[in-house]
Design a protein around this motif. Structure first.
Motif, short mmCIF file in Angstrom:
data_model
loop_
_atom_site.label_atom_id
_atom_site.label_comp_id
_atom_site.label_asym_id
_atom_site.label_seq_id
_atom_site.Cartn_x
_atom_site.Cartn_y
_atom_site.Cartn_z
N ASP A 217 0.82 -1.21 0.00
CA ASP A 217 0.00 0.00 0.00
C ASP A 217 0.85 1.27 0.00
O ASP A 217 0.49 2.28 0.59
CB ASP A 217 -0.95 0.00 1.20
CG ASP A 217 -2.14 0.95 1.02
OD1 ASP A 217 -2.43 1.29 -0.15
OD2 ASP A 217 -2.74 1.35 2.02
N ASP A 218 1.99 1.19 -0.68
CA ASP A 218 2.93 2.31 -0.77
C ASP A 218 2.32 3.42 -1.62
O ASP A 218 2.00 3.20 -2.79
CB ASP A 218 4.24 1.81 -1.39
CG ASP A 218 5.39 2.78 -1.23
OD1 ASP A 218 5.15 4.00 -1.14
OD2 ASP A 218 6.55 2.31 -1.23
N ASP A 219 2.16 4.62 -1.04
CA ASP A 219 1.54 5.71 -1.80
C ASP A 219 2.56 6.62 -2.47
O ASP A 219 2.20 7.58 -3.16
CB ASP A 219 0.64 6.56 -0.89
CG ASP A 219 1.39 7.21 0.27
OD1 ASP A 219 2.63 7.10 0.32
OD2 ASP A 219 0.72 7.83 1.12
N GLY A 220 3.85 6.36 -2.26
CA GLY A 220 4.88 7.14 -2.92
C GLY A 220 5.10 8.52 -2.35
O GLY A 220 5.84 9.33 -2.94
N ALA A 221 4.51 8.83 -1.20
CA ALA A 221 4.66 10.18 -0.63
C ALA A 221 6.12 10.51 -0.33
O ALA A 221 6.53 11.67 -0.42
CB ALA A 221 3.82 10.30 0.64
N GLN A 222 6.91 9.49 0.00
CA GLN A 222 8.33 9.72 0.31
C GLN A 222 9.11 10.18 -0.92
O GLN A 222 10.22 10.70 -0.78
CB GLN A 222 8.97 8.45 0.87
CG GLN A 222 8.46 8.06 2.25
CD GLN A 222 9.10 6.78 2.75
OE1 GLN A 222 9.44 5.91 1.96
NE2 GLN A 222 9.28 6.68 4.05
N LEU A 223 8.54 9.98 -2.10
CA LEU A 223 9.25 10.32 -3.33
C LEU A 223 8.98 11.74 -3.80
O LEU A 223 9.60 12.20 -4.76
CB LEU A 223 8.86 9.33 -4.44
CG LEU A 223 9.17 7.85 -4.14
CD1 LEU A 223 8.60 6.97 -5.26
CD2 LEU A 223 10.66 7.63 -3.99
N GLU A 224 8.06 12.42 -3.15
CA GLU A 224 7.71 13.76 -3.58
C GLU A 224 8.91 14.71 -3.45
O GLU A 224 9.55 14.79 -2.41
CB GLU A 224 6.53 14.30 -2.74
CG GLU A 224 5.23 13.56 -2.98
CD GLU A 224 4.10 14.09 -2.12
OE1 GLU A 224 4.30 15.10 -1.42
OE2 GLU A 224 3.01 13.47 -2.13
N GLY A 225 9.20 15.41 -4.54
CA GLY A 225 10.31 16.36 -4.55
C GLY A 225 11.68 15.74 -4.58
O GLY A 225 12.68 16.45 -4.47
N LEU A 226 11.75 14.42 -4.76
CA LEU A 226 13.04 13.73 -4.69
C LEU A 226 14.01 14.21 -5.78
O LEU A 226 15.20 14.37 -5.54
CB LEU A 226 12.83 12.22 -4.79
CG LEU A 226 14.07 11.34 -4.62
CD1 LEU A 226 13.75 10.12 -3.77
CD2 LEU A 226 14.60 10.89 -5.99
N ALA A 227 13.49 14.44 -6.98
CA ALA A 227 14.36 14.83 -8.09
C ALA A 227 14.97 16.21 -7.89
O ALA A 227 15.91 16.58 -8.61
CB ALA A 227 13.58 14.79 -9.40
#
Length: 327
Positions: A217-227
């Motif tokens: 159920d990974d929503d990917g919130a940790q990836l926001e702004g990563l780039a």
């Protein structure tokens, strides 16, 4: 003729005396029975006496440079003693840049020198034997532990306390030390080296690579702004390289901006290429621009990607390097 031994920190160097005091390389080697009978002298140097979790890429590459100078001056092989926490990563980093035929052998200990059954002396003796052995030449970086030899590309720390912690799930040991003799049973094929020519510490430090382990159920919130802050991303996906369908477009958008490498979080086995086609599958993610990491685990994939970025590699060069080293 000599063996260059570089002593870092880690369990093998815990003195048991004053808090934080470390054994020197000379003290470590003095406690190894039979070392003086090898017929090859040891040139011992102390460097970076810190736990392996505190080592940096720049420090490890500095040790490689010092080892290269030692080989150029006549050393037949190299031994590095360090902590085991990151040994699988440092070994792979060394393997990616080590150009010499001379063996580069890493080892350490799971039990402190003052403990019953301390394994450090036996591991150092085995590593020295491997470093001096003609049979180990041309094999790149090796890990010597528990009288087993593991190729840096495959080795993993598999247990938090066992003295038999190092294993190579995809390939098994490439050799053993038996009755003092180094026996190579399955020589690993050598891949091309990745040499960040002219890369100083600033470029290495600037090549920031994130690692994201996909979970239920990974929503990917940790990836926001990563780039915005990282130059690359390694994804540890489910099984053969899958993620939740909802995460696929997030990763695809990131892959449009930075190299994103797909690996498996399982610890062994490959990322597939074209078996599954559903959203979030390996086929779907590759079509969205993710690079297939092959058989490399997430930690080794991060090491390779960071070196490539430090060397200025573009996406095509990254894909080509992973096609070679992940095969």
């Amino acid at each position: 003729m000599s063996i260059a031994l570089f002593a870092l920190g880690g369990t093998i160097s815990v003195s048991g005396r004053a808090k934080g005091e470390r054994l020197t390389g000379a003290e470590i080697t003095a406690a190894v029975p039979g070392l003086d009978g090898l017929g090859t002298a040891l040139d011992v140097q102390d460097v970076h006496a810190v736990p392996s979790g505190s080592l940096t890429f720049a420090q490890v590459l500095g040790v490689v440079e010092a080892a290269s100078r030692a080989v150029a001056e006549g050393a037949v092989g190299v031994v590095v003693t360090q902590g085991t926490d990151t040994l699988e990563e440092t070994a792979f980093l060394v393997d990616l840049v080590w150009e010499h035929e001379a063996p580069f052998v890493l080892t350490g200990a799971m039990r402190q020198p003052g403990m019953a059954g301390a394994d450090g002396p036996a591991n150092v003796l085995a590593a020295a034997r491997v470093a001096a052995s003609p049979a180990a030449r041309g094999l790149g970086a090796l890990v010597a532990f528990n009288d087993e030899l593991h190729a840096a590309r495959w080795v993993r720390k598999s247990h938090s306390t066992s003295t038999a912690t190092f294993a190579s799930p995809n390939a098994g040991p490439v050799g053993h030390v038996i009755e003092g003799e180094v026996r190579i049973l399955a020589a690993p094929p050598r891949r091309s080296t990745v040499l960040p020519a002219g890369c100083d510490s600033a470029r290495i430090d600037g090549a920031r690579v994130a690692l994201h382990c996909v979970t239920l159920d990974d929503d990917g919130a940790q990836l926001e702004g990563l780039a915005e802050t990282y130059g690359g991303l390694v994804v540890a996906g489910f099984g053969v390289g899958h993620v939740p369908a909802s995460l696929a477009p997030v990763l695809g958008a990131l892959a449009d901006r930075i190299p994103v490498v797909l690996t498996s979080r399982t610890g062994s086995g490959p990322v597939l290429r074209h078996t599954y086609t559903a959203p979030g599958s390996e086929t779907d993610l590759q079509q969205r621009g993710l690079v297939n990491g092959g058989l490399l685990d997430p930690y080794k994939a991060r090491v390779l990607l960071r070196l490539l970025l430090a060397a200025g590699a573009g996406r095509d060069e990254v894909a080509a390097a992973f096609a070679e080293h992940g095969h």
